[in-house]
Design a protein around this motif. Structure first.
Motif, PDB file in Angstrom:
ATOM      1  N   HIS A 105      13.088  13.387  -5.815  1.00  0.00           N
ATOM      2  CA  HIS A 105      11.924  12.592  -6.254  1.00  0.00           C
ATOM      3  C   HIS A 105      12.380  11.320  -6.955  1.00  0.00           C
ATOM      4  CE1 HIS A 105       9.388  15.830  -5.022  1.00  0.00           C
ATOM      5  NE2 HIS A 105      10.225  16.648  -5.635  1.00  0.00           N
ATOM      6  N   THR A 106      13.285  10.625  -6.315  1.00  0.00           N
ATOM      7  CA  THR A 106      13.813   9.411  -6.914  1.00  0.00           C
ATOM      8  C   THR A 106      13.490   8.227  -6.011  1.00  0.00           C
ATOM      9  OG1 THR A 106      15.880   8.335  -7.521  1.00  0.00           O
ATOM     10  CG2 THR A 106      16.035   9.963  -5.815  1.00  0.00           C
ATOM     11  N   PRO A 107      13.260   7.056  -6.592  1.00  0.00           N
ATOM     12  CA  PRO A 107      13.065   5.901  -5.712  1.00  0.00           C
ATOM     13  C   PRO A 107      14.367   5.549  -5.000  1.00  0.00           C
ATOM     14  CG  PRO A 107      13.046   5.218  -8.025  1.00  0.00           C
ATOM     15  CD  PRO A 107      13.185   6.714  -8.014  1.00  0.00           C
ATOM     16  N   LEU A 108      14.275   4.799  -3.931  1.00  0.00           N
ATOM     17  CA  LEU A 108      15.488   4.323  -3.250  1.00  0.00           C
ATOM     18  C   LEU A 108      15.955   3.040  -3.927  1.00  0.00           C
ATOM     19  CD1 LEU A 108      17.581   4.396  -0.961  1.00  0.00           C
ATOM     20  CD2 LEU A 108      15.957   3.084   0.423  1.00  0.00           C
ATOM     21  N   THR A 109      17.161   3.095  -4.492  1.00  0.00           N
ATOM     22  CA  THR A 109      17.776   1.907  -5.090  1.00  0.00           C
ATOM     23  C   THR A 109      19.227   1.902  -4.618  1.00  0.00           C
ATOM     24  OG1 THR A 109      18.605   3.115  -6.999  1.00  0.00           O
ATOM     25  CG2 THR A 109      16.388   2.179  -7.208  1.00  0.00           C
ATOM     26  N   GLU A 110      19.967   0.881  -5.000  1.00  0.00           N
ATOM     27  CA  GLU A 110      21.384   0.867  -4.607  1.00  0.00           C
ATOM     28  C   GLU A 110      22.122   2.050  -5.238  1.00  0.00           C
ATOM     29  OE1 GLU A 110      22.620  -0.399  -1.968  1.00  0.00           O
ATOM     30  OE2 GLU A 110      20.589  -1.181  -1.788  1.00  0.00           O
ATOM     31  N   THR A 111      21.654   2.536  -6.383  1.00  0.00           N
ATOM     32  CA  THR A 111      22.297   3.700  -7.022  1.00  0.00           C
ATOM     33  C   THR A 111      21.961   5.000  -6.304  1.00  0.00           C
ATOM     34  OG1 THR A 111      21.780   2.532  -9.054  1.00  0.00           O
ATOM     35  CG2 THR A 111      22.655   4.757  -9.310  1.00  0.00           C
ATOM     36  N   THR A 112      20.755   5.112  -5.783  1.00  0.00           N
ATOM     37  CA  THR A 112      20.364   6.407  -5.194  1.00  0.00           C
ATOM     38  C   THR A 112      20.610   6.470  -3.687  1.00  0.00           C
ATOM     39  OG1 THR A 112      18.069   5.700  -4.862  1.00  0.00           O
ATOM     40  CG2 THR A 112      18.582   6.786  -6.950  1.00  0.00           C
ATOM     41  N   CYS A 116       0.860  -1.189   0.000  1.00  0.00           N
ATOM     42  CA  CYS A 116       0.000   0.000   0.000  1.00  0.00           C
ATOM     43  C   CYS A 116       0.898   1.242   0.000  1.00  0.00           C
ATOM     44  CB  CYS A 116      -0.920  -0.026   1.211  1.00  0.00           C
ATOM     45  SG  CYS A 116      -2.181   1.246   1.112  1.00  0.00           S
ATOM     46  N   ALA A 117       1.606   1.428  -1.096  1.00  0.00           N
ATOM     47  CA  ALA A 117       2.541   2.540  -1.288  1.00  0.00           C
ATOM     48  C   ALA A 117       2.993   2.476  -2.736  1.00  0.00           C
ATOM     49  CB  ALA A 117       3.750   2.404  -0.378  1.00  0.00           C
ATOM     50  N   VAL A 118       3.477   3.603  -3.244  1.00  0.00           N
ATOM     51  CA  VAL A 118       4.045   3.563  -4.589  1.00  0.00           C
ATOM     52  C   VAL A 118       5.478   3.027  -4.533  1.00  0.00           C
ATOM     53  CG1 VAL A 118       4.770   6.006  -4.628  1.00  0.00           C
ATOM     54  CG2 VAL A 118       4.351   4.811  -6.758  1.00  0.00           C
ATOM     55  N   GLY A 119       6.226   3.425  -3.493  1.00  0.00           N
ATOM     56  CA  GLY A 119       7.600   2.926  -3.341  1.00  0.00           C
ATOM     57  C   GLY A 119       7.558   1.490  -2.830  1.00  0.00           C
ATOM     58  N   TYR A 120       8.519   0.684  -3.254  1.00  0.00           N
ATOM     59  CA  TYR A 120       8.493  -0.723  -2.825  1.00  0.00           C
ATOM     60  C   TYR A 120       9.894  -1.211  -2.453  1.00  0.00           C
ATOM     61  CZ  TYR A 120       9.246  -0.881  -7.872  1.00  0.00           C
ATOM     62  OH  TYR A 120       9.706  -0.647  -9.145  1.00  0.00           O
ATOM     63  N   ASP A 121      10.697  -0.292  -1.943  1.00  0.00           N
ATOM     64  CA  ASP A 121      12.053  -0.676  -1.528  1.00  0.00           C
ATOM     65  C   ASP A 121      12.041  -1.546  -0.273  1.00  0.00           C
ATOM     66  OD1 ASP A 121      12.423   1.638   0.752  1.00  0.00           O
ATOM     67  OD2 ASP A 121      11.349   2.357  -0.996  1.00  0.00           O
ATOM     68  N   ASN A 122      10.876  -1.691   0.361  1.00  0.00           N
ATOM     69  CA  ASN A 122      10.749  -2.599   1.508  1.00  0.00           C
ATOM     70  C   ASN A 122      10.584  -4.049   1.074  1.00  0.00           C
ATOM     71  OD1 ASN A 122       8.174  -1.616   0.485  1.00  0.00           O
ATOM     72  ND2 ASN A 122       7.208  -2.772   2.103  1.00  0.00           N
ATOM     73  N   ILE A 123      10.441  -4.264  -0.228  1.00  0.00           N
ATOM     74  CA  ILE A 123      10.190  -5.617  -0.738  1.00  0.00           C
ATOM     75  C   ILE A 123      11.354  -6.070  -1.610  1.00  0.00           C
ATOM     76  CG2 ILE A 123       8.624  -7.034  -2.167  1.00  0.00           C
ATOM     77  CD1 ILE A 123       6.411  -5.032  -1.495  1.00  0.00           C
ATOM     78  N   ASP A 124      11.793  -7.289  -1.421  1.00  0.00           N
ATOM     79  CA  ASP A 124      12.804  -7.853  -2.309  1.00  0.00           C
ATOM     80  C   ASP A 124      12.061  -8.386  -3.545  1.00  0.00           C
ATOM     81  OD1 ASP A 124      14.711  -9.317  -3.665  1.00  0.00           O
ATOM     82  OD2 ASP A 124      15.633 -10.123  -1.845  1.00  0.00           O
ATOM     83  N   VAL A 125      11.928  -7.498  -4.530  1.00  0.00           N
ATOM     84  CA  VAL A 125      11.108  -7.832  -5.709  1.00  0.00           C
ATOM     85  C   VAL A 125      11.755  -8.969  -6.508  1.00  0.00           C
ATOM     86  CG1 VAL A 125      10.111  -6.954  -7.858  1.00  0.00           C
ATOM     87  CG2 VAL A 125      10.136  -5.513  -5.827  1.00  0.00           C
ATOM     88  N   ALA A 126      13.085  -8.964  -6.586  1.00  0.00           N
ATOM     89  CA  ALA A 126      13.763 -10.033  -7.336  1.00  0.00           C
ATOM     90  C   ALA A 126      13.463 -11.382  -6.695  1.00  0.00           C
ATOM     91  CB  ALA A 126      15.268  -9.768  -7.365  1.00  0.00           C
ATOM     92  N   ALA A 127      13.496 -11.428  -5.370  1.00  0.00           N
ATOM     93  CA  ALA A 127      13.202 -12.691  -4.670  1.00  0.00           C
ATOM     94  C   ALA A 127      11.757 -13.114  -4.925  1.00  0.00           C
ATOM     95  CB  ALA A 127      13.463 -12.533  -3.174  1.00  0.00           C
TER      96      ALA A 127
END
Ligand code: DGY
Length: 327
Positions: free
Chosen positions: A207-214, A74-85
């Motif tokens: 206004h960037t998502p959280l990734t290993e790059t950001t 229930c959010a647009v950001g999903y850095d709390n989820i291991d999407v690859a897994a």
């Protein structure tokens, strides 16, 4: 048999009205998120999980949930989820883009204005009985009208902030890995490399998502390049900013101020030095918090959840899966 779902926090009624008739539902109603051990236990036999950005959904948790078909954030950001897994395991992941764009952009602008004109400090000043007279040099801030706004990230929310900036006749520079010529033409904004945006901005809004790059993109190096009069606004994710470096920058006057709706960690510990600074506004991750928007997010998350447990494509998918859980 009805699909079984676990919901990690109380949802608004319109979302529950969609889920309850179709699913055997358990909902965690505490103010705080379910502790890790509880979450691990609750997912054991569920088909669907509706979670918030405060829930860490990683591979061990997925492995504890052999029936899990869908994780609906229930959010647009999903850095709390291991999407690859999740993808490896055939679990669909959904999010809630779009519905929170304008509300979040409103709040980013509210923070920008508040920091520029020292609204929070001024309010504290009044309550503390410091308002003795009208003074020519009392609580001087920065002008927003006609200033240069630097946007780091020109997705939906960055674009919506740029639209608001037009009303203030701001010059808008943006950096995004993906250049957006059509938005440049439509809104009269200018693309530049990150260095230029950072150096020229009077207000730098993230206004960037959280990734290993950001992660820690806003670090000591970047902060040193900003104007001494500049203000940093962050409504994206706390970890995009190196808060230790930000504290030094604010204390030593590398920049004039900051307004953060997101911190790392959340909530910010009460002994964090940032909380001692008058030139730093910190709000509790509420940029999307309007009644209407939070309801829309929950309803959207409910639709993703239901599609996932039915084995249908999610209306708002984050990953591509085969549709069936990989055993
Ligand atoms: C999100 O959705 O990712 C925001 O941070 C909360 O609305």
């Amino acid at each position: 048999m009805r699909p079984k779902v676990f919901i990690t926090r109380q949802l608004p009624q319109p979302a529950l009205d969609l889920i309850l008739p179709e699913c055997e539902t358990e909902m965690w109603t505490d103010e705080l998120p379910p502790p890790r051990a509880v979450l691990m236990d609750k997912v054991r036999d569920v088909d669907g999980l509706l979670c918030l950005l405060t829930d860490k959904i990683d591979a061990p948790l997925m492995d504890n949930a052999p029936r899990l078909k869908v994780i609906s954030n229930c959010a647009v950001g999903y850095d709390n989820i291991d999407v690859a897994a999740a993808t490896e395991r055939g679990i669909a992941v959904g999010n809630t883009p779009g519905v929170l764009t304008e509300t979040t952009a409103d709040f980013a602008f509210a923070l920008l204005l508040a920091a520029a004109r020292r609204v929070v400090e001024a309010e504290r000043y009044t309550r503390a009985g410091k308002w003795k007279t009208w003074g020519l040099t009392v609580l001087l801030g920065q002008d927003v009208f006609g200033a240069t706004l630097g946007l780091v990230g020109l997705g939906r929310i960055g674009t919506a902030v740029a639209k608001r900036a037009r009303g203030f006749e701001m010059r808008v520079l943006y950096y995004d890995p993906q250049r957006r010529p059509e938005v440049e033409t439509q809104l009269g904004i200018t693309y530049a490399d990150l260095d230029t945006v950072v150096r020229q901005a009077d207000f730098l809004s993230i206004h960037t998502p959280l990734t290993e790059t950001t992660r820690h993109l806003v670090n000591a190096d970047l902060l040193r390049k900003m104007k001494k009069t500049a203000i940093l606004v962050n409504t994206a994710r706390g970890a995009v900013v190196d808060q230790v470096a930000l504290y030094t920058a604010l204390r030593e006057g590398w920049i004039a101020g900051a307004a953060l709706d997101v911190t790392d960690p959340e909530p910010i510990p009460l002994d964090d030095p940032l909380l001692t600074l008058d030139n730093c506004i910190i709000t509790p991750h509420i940029a999307s918090a309007s009644v209407a928007t939070r309801t829309k997010m929950a309803v959207m998350a409910a639709h993703n959840l239901l599609a996932g447990v039915r084995g249908e494509p999610l209306p708002n998918p984050v990953n591509v899966v085969r549709g069936e859980r990989v055993p």
